[in-house]
Design an enzyme around this catalytic site. Structure first.
Site, PDB file in Angstrom:
ATOM      1  N   ARG A 281       0.849  -1.185   0.000  1.00  0.00           N
ATOM      2  CA  ARG A 281       0.000   0.000   0.000  1.00  0.00           C
ATOM      3  C   ARG A 281       0.886   1.236   0.000  1.00  0.00           C
ATOM      4  O   ARG A 281       1.968   1.236   0.611  1.00  0.00           O
ATOM      5  CB  ARG A 281      -0.884   0.050   1.250  1.00  0.00           C
ATOM      6  CG  ARG A 281      -2.122  -0.780   1.170  1.00  0.00           C
ATOM      7  CD  ARG A 281      -3.142  -0.205   0.188  1.00  0.00           C
ATOM      8  NE  ARG A 281      -4.332  -1.032   0.095  1.00  0.00           N
ATOM      9  CZ  ARG A 281      -4.512  -2.045  -0.772  1.00  0.00           C
ATOM     10  NH1 ARG A 281      -3.583  -2.368  -1.633  1.00  0.00           N
ATOM     11  NH2 ARG A 281      -5.639  -2.728  -0.789  1.00  0.00           N
TER      12      ARG A 281
ATOM     13  N   HIS B 288      -0.779   0.995  -9.470  1.00  0.00           N
ATOM     14  CA  HIS B 288      -1.502   0.093  -8.562  1.00  0.00           C
ATOM     15  C   HIS B 288      -2.118  -1.053  -9.384  1.00  0.00           C
ATOM     16  O   HIS B 288      -3.326  -1.274  -9.373  1.00  0.00           O
ATOM     17  CB  HIS B 288      -2.586   0.848  -7.773  1.00  0.00           C
ATOM     18  CG  HIS B 288      -3.051   0.076  -6.568  1.00  0.00           C
ATOM     19  ND1 HIS B 288      -3.361   0.677  -5.369  1.00  0.00           N
ATOM     20  CD2 HIS B 288      -3.272  -1.246  -6.375  1.00  0.00           C
ATOM     21  CE1 HIS B 288      -3.748  -0.245  -4.497  1.00  0.00           C
ATOM     22  NE2 HIS B 288      -3.692  -1.419  -5.089  1.00  0.00           N
TER      23      HIS B 288
HETATM   24  P1  NDP Z   1      -1.998 -11.395   4.545  1.00  0.00           P
HETATM   25  O1  NDP Z   1      -2.930 -10.909   5.579  1.00  0.00           O
HETATM   26  O2  NDP Z   1      -2.098 -12.816   4.097  1.00  0.00           O
HETATM   27  O3  NDP Z   1      -0.498 -11.181   5.035  1.00  0.00           O
HETATM   28  C1  NDP Z   1      -0.073 -10.007   5.648  1.00  0.00           C
HETATM   29  C2  NDP Z   1       1.321 -10.224   6.205  1.00  0.00           C
HETATM   30  O4  NDP Z   1       1.774  -9.004   6.788  1.00  0.00           O
HETATM   31  C3  NDP Z   1       1.355 -11.279   7.314  1.00  0.00           C
HETATM   32  O5  NDP Z   1       2.534 -12.036   7.233  1.00  0.00           O
HETATM   33  C4  NDP Z   1       1.360 -10.418   8.580  1.00  0.00           C
HETATM   34  O6  NDP Z   1       1.959 -11.034   9.713  1.00  0.00           O
HETATM   35  C5  NDP Z   1       2.214  -9.261   8.113  1.00  0.00           C
HETATM   36  N1  NDP Z   1       2.002  -8.087   8.979  1.00  0.00           N
HETATM   37  C6  NDP Z   1       0.852  -7.422   9.235  1.00  0.00           C
HETATM   38  N2  NDP Z   1       1.060  -6.432  10.128  1.00  0.00           N
HETATM   39  C7  NDP Z   1       2.374  -6.482  10.454  1.00  0.00           C
HETATM   40  C8  NDP Z   1       3.195  -5.754  11.337  1.00  0.00           C
HETATM   41  N3  NDP Z   1       2.713  -4.746  12.091  1.00  0.00           N
HETATM   42  N4  NDP Z   1       4.490  -6.099  11.432  1.00  0.00           N
HETATM   43  C9  NDP Z   1       4.997  -7.121  10.709  1.00  0.00           C
HETATM   44  N5  NDP Z   1       4.279  -7.864   9.838  1.00  0.00           N
HETATM   45  C10 NDP Z   1       2.980  -7.541   9.715  1.00  0.00           C
HETATM   46  O7  NDP Z   1      -2.147 -10.388   3.315  1.00  0.00           O
HETATM   47  P2  NDP Z   1      -1.936 -10.676   1.765  1.00  0.00           P
HETATM   48  O8  NDP Z   1      -0.635 -11.354   1.580  1.00  0.00           O
HETATM   49  O9  NDP Z   1      -3.151 -11.319   1.206  1.00  0.00           O
HETATM   50  O10 NDP Z   1      -1.897  -9.182   1.184  1.00  0.00           O
HETATM   51  C11 NDP Z   1      -0.937  -8.248   1.624  1.00  0.00           C
HETATM   52  C12 NDP Z   1      -1.266  -6.869   1.128  1.00  0.00           C
HETATM   53  O11 NDP Z   1      -0.963  -6.729  -0.251  1.00  0.00           O
HETATM   54  C13 NDP Z   1      -2.739  -6.461   1.198  1.00  0.00           C
HETATM   55  O12 NDP Z   1      -3.118  -6.090   2.505  1.00  0.00           O
HETATM   56  C14 NDP Z   1      -2.805  -5.306   0.235  1.00  0.00           C
HETATM   57  O13 NDP Z   1      -2.549  -4.106   0.915  1.00  0.00           O
HETATM   58  C15 NDP Z   1      -1.674  -5.596  -0.745  1.00  0.00           C
HETATM   59  N6  NDP Z   1      -2.166  -5.897  -2.092  1.00  0.00           N
HETATM   60  C16 NDP Z   1      -1.785  -5.074  -3.127  1.00  0.00           C
HETATM   61  C17 NDP Z   1      -2.179  -5.338  -4.398  1.00  0.00           C
HETATM   62  C18 NDP Z   1      -1.719  -4.506  -5.531  1.00  0.00           C
HETATM   63  O14 NDP Z   1      -2.226  -4.662  -6.649  1.00  0.00           O
HETATM   64  N7  NDP Z   1      -0.761  -3.622  -5.342  1.00  0.00           N
HETATM   65  C19 NDP Z   1      -3.048  -6.485  -4.712  1.00  0.00           C
HETATM   66  C20 NDP Z   1      -3.362  -7.294  -3.568  1.00  0.00           C
HETATM   67  C21 NDP Z   1      -2.936  -6.981  -2.309  1.00  0.00           C
HETATM   68  P3  NDP Z   1       1.341 -12.387  10.335  1.00  0.00           P
HETATM   69  O15 NDP Z   1       1.721 -13.473   9.369  1.00  0.00           O
HETATM   70  O16 NDP Z   1       2.016 -12.515  11.637  1.00  0.00           O
HETATM   71  O17 NDP Z   1      -0.145 -12.181  10.436  1.00  0.00           O
HETATM   72  C1  OXD Z   2      -5.925  -5.387  -3.280  1.00  0.00           C
HETATM   73  C2  OXD Z   2      -5.457  -4.420  -4.270  1.00  0.00           C
HETATM   74  O1  OXD Z   2      -5.901  -5.094  -2.083  1.00  0.00           O
HETATM   75  O2  OXD Z   2      -5.684  -4.629  -5.474  1.00  0.00           O
HETATM   76  O3  OXD Z   2      -6.342  -6.490  -3.688  1.00  0.00           O
HETATM   77  O4  OXD Z   2      -4.836  -3.427  -3.900  1.00  0.00           O
END
Ligand code: NDP
Ligand code: OXD
Length: 313
Positions: free
Chosen positions: A228, A276
């Protein structure tokens, strides 16, 4: 449980295709006809208007059309119903492709070769094996783990950082505040796949970039952010690129989107910008997943991929 109606509120997306696909099984209302409607039981949303959901008296669940849910939490009157995020092979595959594409492009000096080609320069710089360059994935969740496993298969050493302790075969894992600096110190290419929460906002700042490892064949450390935009400080990235803290960056997300025309990131020679677009939410693949979840919920089964409200993701 009776078959619920859907309110579709997807700012920035064309609702038509979503509507067609969701209508295959259920009635779908769009704003404003759907707002305040007591027959609505589900909302399918992206950046919904604040206070929209709290006006639905019989809402049972909210479905995000993306993996991120920060856009939903931006609503100050979010009702206390389950929030479901997207987990889908199709979306995960897109993100893996983006991460691997960007890692390989930086590793194989794509920026240098593109600039050499413009000037018709025939020069081969030294090549380093992938095994010399470690990729650190901030956010070892669904998307981070999928990208990690392909990077491992290409021979890159991979580090992963998460909130709680996680293990993954072949990956050096770190967690929490205590693990952050050791994780960065062991990382040449930083890939950010974190969710945006109050804890992660602004985490990709100058101080963090300074901690990245520089003993590598890349000639400097590299940032790739597809999580993000508000995880990062755009100005800190420019500063880090200018003073050599960073060699290059690939950015898919920005503090303000669309990226303002005045941003220096647009024309920075060391930055690769995408709008994005790392992993698009394709309704053909995602709408059936939502419909399956709704049907299962009405049969009394548990919803999957429900967001932890306290954690914010
Ligand atoms: P998940 O919820 O599966 O994974 C998130 C990861 O981040 C987990 O490993 C989590 O830790 C870690 N995390 C969260 N908070 C913290 C913190 N404070 N400190 C350290 N680690 C942290 O999410 P996804 O993999 O499905 O997606 C990740 C992000 O990708 C989405 O939230 C979105 O913002 C972004 N995204 C962007 C897209 C784009 O087109 N640019 C498309 C899709 C998604 P833990 O394992 O311990 O829970
Ligand atoms: C998502 C994105 O969160 O596209 O899936 O950013």
């Amino acid at each position: 449980m009776e078959k619920g109606r859907i309110l579709l509120a997807v700012t920035g997306f064309h609702p038509q295709r979503w509507r067609e696909l969701l209508s295959a099984e259920r009635e779908v209302a769009l704003e404003p006809d759907g707002a305040s409607d007591p027959s609505i039981t589900y909302a399918v949303v992206w950046k919904q208007r604040p206070n929209l959901l709290s006006a639905l008296p019989n809402l049972r669940a909210v479905f995000s059309i993306g993996a991120g849910v920060d856009h939903i939490f931006a609503d100050p009157t979010l009702p206390d119903v389950p929030i479901v995020k997207i987990v889908a092979d199709n979306l995960t595959q897109y993100m893996t492709e983006y991460v691997v594409w960007r890692v390989l492009d930086h590793h194989r000096q794509g920026m240098l070769y593109r600039s050499q080609q413009k000037k018709k320069i025939w020069h081969e710089p030294p090549q380093r094996p992938a095994s010399d360059i470690s990729v650190g994935i901030m956010g070892l969740g669904t998307l981070g783990r999928a990208a990690a496993s392909v990077l491992l298969s290409l021979g890159f050493p991979v580090n992963g950082w998460s909130r709680s302790d996680r293990s993954m075969k072949g990956v050096s894992t770190y967690s929490g505040e205590a693990g952050l600096i050791p994780f960065l110190n062991a990382t040449d290419i930083l890939v950010v796949l974190l969710p945006l929460t109050p804890q992660t906002q602004g985490i990709v700042n100058y101080g963090v970039l300074k901690e990245l490892r520089k003993r590598n064949g890349l000639g400097g450390s590299v940032l790739i952010n597809a999580g993000r935009g508000r995880l990062q400080k755009d100005a800190d990235i420019v500063r880090a690129l200018e003073d050599g803290t960073l060699k290059e960056a690939s950015l898919d997300v920005f503090e303000v989107e669309p990226l303002p025309k005045t941003s220096p990131l647009w024309s920075h020679p060391k930055v690769f910008v995408t709008p994005h677009a790392a992993a698009t939410s394709d309704p053909v693949h995602l709408a059936p997943i939502m419909l399956r979840q709704m049907a299962a919920f009405e049969r009394g089964e548990k919803l999957e991929n429900v967001v932890d409200r306290d954690a914010g993701y």
